[in-house]
Motif scaffolding. Sequence first.
Motif, PDB file in Angstrom:
ATOM      1  N   GLY A   1      20.307  59.025  62.236  1.00 43.08           N
ATOM      2  CA  GLY A   1      20.995  59.442  61.011  1.00 43.08           C
ATOM      3  C   GLY A   1      21.729  60.757  61.198  1.00 43.08           C
ATOM      4  O   GLY A   1      22.847  60.933  60.691  1.00 43.08           O
ATOM      5  N   LEU A   2      21.109  61.692  61.939  1.00 41.72           N
ATOM      6  CA  LEU A   2      21.761  62.977  62.189  1.00 41.72           C
ATOM      7  C   LEU A   2      23.033  62.804  63.012  1.00 41.72           C
ATOM      8  O   LEU A   2      24.067  63.411  62.712  1.00 41.72           O
ATOM      9  CB  LEU A   2      20.786  63.905  62.913  1.00 41.72           C
ATOM     10  N   VAL A   3      22.955  61.956  64.044  1.00 40.90           N
ATOM     11  CA  VAL A   3      24.146  61.704  64.867  1.00 40.90           C
ATOM     12  C   VAL A   3      25.256  61.078  64.025  1.00 40.90           C
ATOM     13  O   VAL A   3      26.433  61.447  64.141  1.00 40.90           O
ATOM     14  CB  VAL A   3      23.779  60.796  66.060  1.00 40.90           C
ATOM     15  N   ILE A   4      24.887  60.146  63.153  1.00 41.54           N
ATOM     16  CA  ILE A   4      25.895  59.499  62.297  1.00 41.54           C
ATOM     17  C   ILE A   4      26.521  60.520  61.355  1.00 41.54           C
ATOM     18  O   ILE A   4      27.745  60.536  61.148  1.00 41.54           O
ATOM     19  CB  ILE A   4      25.253  58.335  61.519  1.00 41.54           C
ATOM     20  N   ARG A   5      25.682  61.384  60.761  1.00 42.26           N
ATOM     21  CA  ARG A   5      26.216  62.402  59.849  1.00 42.26           C
ATOM     22  C   ARG A   5      27.128  63.385  60.581  1.00 42.26           C
ATOM     23  O   ARG A   5      28.199  63.760  60.072  1.00 42.26           O
ATOM     24  CB  ARG A   5      25.066  63.147  59.166  1.00 42.26           C
ATOM     25  N   LEU A   6      26.705  63.821  61.765  1.00 38.79           N
ATOM     26  CA  LEU A   6      27.543  64.743  62.542  1.00 38.79           C
ATOM     27  C   LEU A   6      28.847  64.078  62.951  1.00 38.79           C
ATOM     28  O   LEU A   6      29.921  64.712  62.927  1.00 38.79           O
ATOM     29  CB  LEU A   6      26.779  65.212  63.778  1.00 38.79           C
TER      30      LEU A   6
END
Length: 206
Positions: A109-114
Amino acid sequence: MNLTLNEQWLTLGLMLLSGIGMGIVFDGYRVVSHELRFAKWTLPLFDLLYWAAATLVVFQVLSAGNNGEVRAYVFLGLVIGVVVYFLMLSRSVIASVRWLIQAVRYMIGLVIRLFDIFIVRPLLILYKLAKVLLGFLVALTIFSCKIVVQLIRPFWLLSRWLLRPLWQPVAKRLQPIIAGWGLPAKASKLISQVTGWWKRTFGRSS
């Protein structure tokens, strides 16, 4: 083949560790299948794969420990390892696997948000800016062309008025030549041919 006492204890220890390993893999597989919500029809297939892999691993360990000889203490070591695992380690392993799954989900999720913040959104902003800039340039070009036309129009009218005495005799001489070409008739004939071909080609299918 008679094994020494040390080899027997070694085999017992290896089987105990194999039992613990089987329990860890079983709990891990169970938690992953529950968290990822595997389809029910796939669970028997995964169970079969688990037991096949566990049997193969145990056989390899047994071959390394006592050359593949099956003795009572082999099953005893497996049972002790499984029991020790489920009594002492099962809860910790289940909690660790769940934490690992949550950590992986959080990282994804963090990679997608970034990716959205640093790549997708800037590209959308650049697209909108380019669209606005292009619209402004088109509007500016149209406005400039109108101004140029308005500025040139008086000179064009003046030039046409000044050149009319020279152009009229030339136009009178060219008019019969152009009329002899029969351009309107040829254009009309061409249009009729194209229209007829269109009706013959596509009129039937309709």
